[in-house]
Scaffold this motif. Structure first.
Motif, PDB file in Angstrom:
ATOM      1  N   ASN A 116       0.528  -1.352  -0.357  1.00  0.00           N
ATOM      2  CA  ASN A 116       0.164  -0.201  -0.343  1.00  0.00           C
ATOM      3  C   ASN A 116       1.211   1.360  -0.204  1.00  0.00           C
ATOM      4  O   ASN A 116       0.629   1.982   0.586  1.00  0.00           O
ATOM      5  N   PHE A 117       2.267   1.593  -0.355  1.00  0.00           N
ATOM      6  CA  PHE A 117       3.088   2.481  -0.257  1.00  0.00           C
ATOM      7  C   PHE A 117       2.186   3.061  -1.982  1.00  0.00           C
ATOM      8  O   PHE A 117       1.742   2.884  -3.018  1.00  0.00           O
ATOM      9  N   ALA A 118       2.314   4.549  -1.641  1.00  0.00           N
ATOM     10  CA  ALA A 118       1.334   5.579  -2.392  1.00  0.00           C
ATOM     11  C   ALA A 118       2.281   7.315  -2.362  1.00  0.00           C
ATOM     12  O   ALA A 118       2.574   7.706  -1.543  1.00  0.00           O
ATOM     13  N   PHE A 119       3.082   7.235  -3.328  1.00  0.00           N
ATOM     14  CA  PHE A 119       3.713   8.600  -3.417  1.00  0.00           C
ATOM     15  C   PHE A 119       2.360   9.623  -3.484  1.00  0.00           C
ATOM     16  O   PHE A 119       1.752   9.692  -3.999  1.00  0.00           O
ATOM     17  N   GLN A 120       2.674  10.953  -2.929  1.00  0.00           N
ATOM     18  CA  GLN A 120       1.802  11.826  -2.304  1.00  0.00           C
ATOM     19  C   GLN A 120       2.460  12.725  -2.229  1.00  0.00           C
ATOM     20  O   GLN A 120       3.250  13.297  -2.955  1.00  0.00           O
ATOM     21  N   LYS A 121       1.278  14.028  -3.309  1.00  0.00           N
ATOM     22  CA  LYS A 121       1.897  15.382  -3.307  1.00  0.00           C
ATOM     23  C   LYS A 121       2.661  15.668  -2.524  1.00  0.00           C
ATOM     24  O   LYS A 121       2.328  15.386  -1.150  1.00  0.00           O
ATOM     25  N   PRO A 122       3.872  16.817  -1.708  1.00  0.00           N
ATOM     26  CA  PRO A 122       4.890  17.336  -1.355  1.00  0.00           C
ATOM     27  C   PRO A 122       4.051  18.275  -0.344  1.00  0.00           C
ATOM     28  O   PRO A 122       3.050  19.000  -0.886  1.00  0.00           O
ATOM     29  N   VAL A 123       3.940  17.832   1.094  1.00  0.00           N
ATOM     30  CA  VAL A 123       3.052  19.071   2.193  1.00  0.00           C
ATOM     31  C   VAL A 123       4.672  20.463   2.295  1.00  0.00           C
ATOM     32  O   VAL A 123       5.495  19.736   3.021  1.00  0.00           O
ATOM     33  N   TYR A 124       4.431  21.699   2.105  1.00  0.00           N
ATOM     34  CA  TYR A 124       5.388  21.879   2.530  1.00  0.00           C
ATOM     35  C   TYR A 124       4.756  23.407   3.343  1.00  0.00           C
ATOM     36  O   TYR A 124       4.033  22.685   3.733  1.00  0.00           O
ATOM     37  N   PRO A 125       5.834  23.136   4.506  1.00  0.00           N
ATOM     38  CA  PRO A 125       4.880  24.252   5.501  1.00  0.00           C
ATOM     39  C   PRO A 125       5.326  25.675   5.011  1.00  0.00           C
ATOM     40  O   PRO A 125       5.427  25.919   4.088  1.00  0.00           O
TER      41      PRO A 125
END
Length: 179
Positions: free
Chosen positions: A136-145
């Motif tokens: 269940n690995f999934a690439f996700q959009k990066p979350v920027y601070p």
């Protein structure tokens, strides 16, 4: 009429495979499970014959395949050092087909026996992708601070720095030097 090949070269393919292996925690899940530990792969390891013992390369490949098949929810016993390579190769092809990866094994099982080359690289690519899905690995959009600075920089007296710079630049325009 010239045909263009859309196949990815093995060196680039294996670079992706080694990066995906890291996502599967291969360094701890595979490399450190045996004594002495497996050495982490160089991304070119399976692209061509390695100097030294050629059976070592095949043995590494077959054990890595067994580990990946396990991540996919099936069982493939890792081969012992002196198992018949033809049997090991046939078992790998059977497991690949059992995982629904028949398109990745459109070659005779003996192609895997050399432990390197196109067939070996394609098997690893297919298994790594399958294992990422199975875990269940999934690439996700990066979350920027969130930004923590003010929109406009200000000087000490609360004024706009840009305005101060412009004022300084234009201050001397109307004056002439008296020499």
């Amino acid at each position: 009429e010239e045909q263009v090949s859309l196949e990815v070269p093995n060196d680039l393919l294996m670079e992706k495979v080694t990066e995906k292996l890291k996502l599967l925690n291969y360094e701890t899940g595979f490399c450190q499970r045996k004594r002495p530990h497996w050495k982490p792969l160089h991304h070119l390891y399976f692209t061509s014959p390695q100097a030294g013992n050629p059976t070592e390369q095949f043995y590494y490949f077959a054990n890595l395949v067994a580990w990946l098949v396990g991540l996919c929810g099936r069982t493939l016993n890792p081969p012992a050092q002196h198992d018949d390579p033809n049997t090991v190769c046939t078992n790998i092809v059977v497991e690949m087909k059992g995982l629904g990866l028949s398109n990745a094994v459109n070659f005779p099982p003996a192609k895997l026996k050399q432990g390197h080359g196109d067939a070996v690289c394609r098997v690893l690519q297919s298994l790594v992708d399958q294992a990422l899905g199975a875990t269940n690995f999934a690439f996700q959009k990066p979350v920027y601070p969130a930004d923590t600075y003010n929109e406009e920089a200000q000087d000490d007296d609360g004024g706009d720095i840009i305005g101060v710079i412009q004022d300084d630049d234009t201050a001397g325009l109307g004056q002439q030097d008296d020499d």
